[in-house]
Design a protein around this motif. Structure first.
Motif, PDB file in Angstrom:
ATOM      1  N   LYS A  83      -8.333 -17.062  17.616  1.00 40.82           N
ATOM      2  CA  LYS A  83      -8.494 -17.128  16.151  1.00 40.82           C
ATOM      3  C   LYS A  83      -9.931 -17.432  15.748  1.00 40.82           C
ATOM      4  CE  LYS A  83      -3.766 -18.776  15.305  1.00 40.82           C
ATOM      5  NZ  LYS A  83      -2.941 -19.925  14.823  1.00 40.82           N
ATOM      6  N   LYS A  84     -10.578 -18.349  16.498  1.00 41.89           N
ATOM      7  CA  LYS A  84     -11.856 -18.901  16.052  1.00 41.89           C
ATOM      8  C   LYS A  84     -13.061 -18.085  16.478  1.00 41.89           C
ATOM      9  CE  LYS A  84     -13.665 -22.463  13.848  1.00 41.89           C
ATOM     10  NZ  LYS A  84     -13.583 -23.857  14.296  1.00 41.89           N
ATOM     11  N   MET A  85     -13.067 -17.574  17.704  1.00 45.46           N
ATOM     12  CA  MET A  85     -14.262 -16.921  18.226  1.00 45.46           C
ATOM     13  C   MET A  85     -14.747 -15.748  17.356  1.00 45.46           C
ATOM     14  SD  MET A  85     -15.885 -18.212  20.737  1.00 45.46           S
ATOM     15  CE  MET A  85     -15.814 -19.233  22.196  1.00 45.46           C
ATOM     16  N   PRO A  86     -13.873 -14.841  16.922  1.00 44.28           N
ATOM     17  CA  PRO A  86     -14.366 -13.731  16.103  1.00 44.28           C
ATOM     18  C   PRO A  86     -15.010 -14.189  14.793  1.00 44.28           C
ATOM     19  CG  PRO A  86     -12.166 -13.269  16.941  1.00 44.28           C
ATOM     20  CD  PRO A  86     -12.433 -14.704  17.227  1.00 44.28           C
ATOM     21  N   LYS A  87     -14.601 -15.350  14.292  1.00 41.16           N
ATOM     22  CA  LYS A  87     -15.130 -15.850  13.015  1.00 41.16           C
ATOM     23  C   LYS A  87     -16.530 -16.424  13.144  1.00 41.16           C
ATOM     24  CE  LYS A  87     -10.511 -17.025  11.281  1.00 41.16           C
ATOM     25  NZ  LYS A  87      -9.606 -18.114  10.819  1.00 41.16           N
ATOM     26  N   ILE A  88     -16.945 -16.772  14.363  1.00 45.26           N
ATOM     27  CA  ILE A  88     -18.258 -17.401  14.561  1.00 45.26           C
ATOM     28  C   ILE A  88     -19.187 -16.521  15.391  1.00 45.26           C
ATOM     29  CG2 ILE A  88     -17.326 -19.738  14.320  1.00 45.26           C
ATOM     30  CD1 ILE A  88     -17.405 -19.995  17.376  1.00 45.26           C
ATOM     31  N   GLY A  89     -18.819 -15.260  15.529  1.00 44.10           N
ATOM     32  CA  GLY A  89     -19.665 -14.342  16.286  1.00 44.10           C
ATOM     33  C   GLY A  89     -19.546 -14.488  17.786  1.00 44.10           C
ATOM     34  N   GLY A  90     -18.466 -15.112  18.238  1.00 40.15           N
ATOM     35  CA  GLY A  90     -18.244 -15.290  19.662  1.00 40.15           C
ATOM     36  C   GLY A  90     -17.366 -14.200  20.249  1.00 40.15           C
ATOM     37  N   VAL A  91     -17.079 -14.330  21.519  1.00 43.95           N
ATOM     38  CA  VAL A  91     -16.275 -13.337  22.236  1.00 43.95           C
ATOM     39  C   VAL A  91     -15.033 -14.019  22.811  1.00 43.95           C
ATOM     40  CG1 VAL A  91     -16.188 -11.761  24.204  1.00 43.95           C
ATOM     41  CG2 VAL A  91     -18.281 -11.950  22.845  1.00 43.95           C
TER      42      VAL A  91
END
Length: 355
Positions: free
Chosen positions: A42-50
């Motif tokens: 849930k979180k990674m795509p929101k912060i530019g992560g993978v």
């Protein structure tokens, strides 16, 4: 005082990893750690992560290897059988001197076992986890707050010493909910001149590889690695002592077993029995010093474990078998109760003449 939020242990690990600067997570779902992966998804795509759910645990750990070689902070998580599948990759990371954080939220074994909490991966984690001569830094939280703090600490130690750090939690720690402060100080990430980031014709090529076909060169690499491990043993051990200074009976326990044991120690003190607790926070390096100190006055040590008895071997080594070391345990997903630990304390006190 920083605000606290109610979080499950697995979620606290995931959020703390993000706070620590982790932007790459690779994993595969397995109970009781699946919430780590779900949170990252849930979180990674929101912060530019993978975030990537790999096709297997073997694929996940090799993805960790690839990202770590570029100098980025990277994490994977699993539970006991999944960590076994990652064993070859853990050895490759060690052989290439690559930093990474691995989370193991343990379940009962051997084999597929069950999904209830366990501490039976102690040998696997503290002795390396895969083939060859190597170690991992192993951190054992006993609260949701420590799940978060030791995740950050794990990333920092992994980078500092260029090696794998593992957060080794039992299933209870992963699934329980407690208030946690996420106001965690994070040290600046160090420079990584060894990383494979592309030369731009400005430096020599960096090569990340665990293969060494010349025996004396491989021997030299292993000797140098163990010199680094000695530095870690001297500088990075962590532990908690509770009522140990005058204790006749000393409990050794980590994770949920330590929380249970602390209640038993309190009850024993009410009964007039001088009991105390040493809680290793680093399982490797194992905190030998407090055991060497306690053995000067203690009459018996009791290792409380969610296993058939694994940490007890390190307790015996630390105390040099100068006094009896006994086991109080449950296995297969069962947790010792405070009454069971208190009974073991009373039996030890009676045997030692401390009525």
């Amino acid at each position: 005082m920083a605000d606290k939020v109610l979080m499950k242990g697995n979620e606290a690990i995931a959020e703390a990893a993000i706070i620590a600067g982790c932007r790459h997570y690779f994993g595969y779902p397995i109970t009781p750690q699946t919430e780590v992966a779900a949170y990252m998804a849930k979180k990674m795509p929101k912060i530019g992560g993978v975030f990537l759910q790999a096709e297997s645990e073997i694929a996940a750990i090799n993805m960790v290897y690839g990202v770590s070689s570029t100098g980025k902070r990277v994490m994977t998580s699993s539970s006991s059988p999944g960590i076994s599948l990652k064993g070859e990759g853990l050895s490759y990371l060690a052989g290439s001197d690559l930093p990474a954080l691995v989370v193991n939220v343990q379940r009962g074994g051997p084999g597929l076992g069950g999904i209830q909490p366990s501490q039976s991966d102690y040998f696997q984690s503290t002795r390396g986890g895969g083939h060859g001569d190597y170690r991992m830094i192993v951190l054992a939280p006993a609260s949701v707050q420590e799940m978060a703090e030791l995740t950050v600490k794990g990333f920092e130690l992994a980078d500092k010493y260029r090696m794998t750090a593992m957060v080794l939690a039992d299933g209870t720690m992963g699934q329980m909910m407690e208030p946690v402060s996420l106001d965690i100080e994070v040290a600046p990430q160090p420079e990584k001149p060894w990383a494979t980031t592309g030369t731009k014709l400005e430096r020599e090529h960096n090569i990340v590889n665990s293969l060494s076909l010349v025996p004396d060169e491989l021997e030299m690499l292993n000797f140098k690695r163990y010199e680094r491990y000695k530095v870690i043993e001297e500088n990075e051990t962590m532990y908690e002592e509770y009522m140990v200074d005058d204790a006749d009976i000393v409990i050794a326990a980590f994770g949920i077993a330590a929380r249970v044991s602390k209640n038993a120690v309190n009850e024993a003190r009410v009964m007039g029995i001088k009991a105390g607790l040493i809680r290793p926070i680093t399982l490797w390096p194992f905190p030998v010093a407090p055991f060497e100190k306690a053995v000067e006055h203690a009459k018996q040590f009791i290792s409380v474990e969610l296993s058939m008895g694994q940490m007890i071997e390190d307790v015996k080594l630390a105390t040099k078998c100068r006094v009896p070391v006994t086991l109080c345990n449950r296995a297969g997903g069962m947790i010792p109760s405070p009454d069971q630990v208190l009974t073991a304390i009373k039996e030890a006190a009676n045997e030692g003449g401390n009525k």
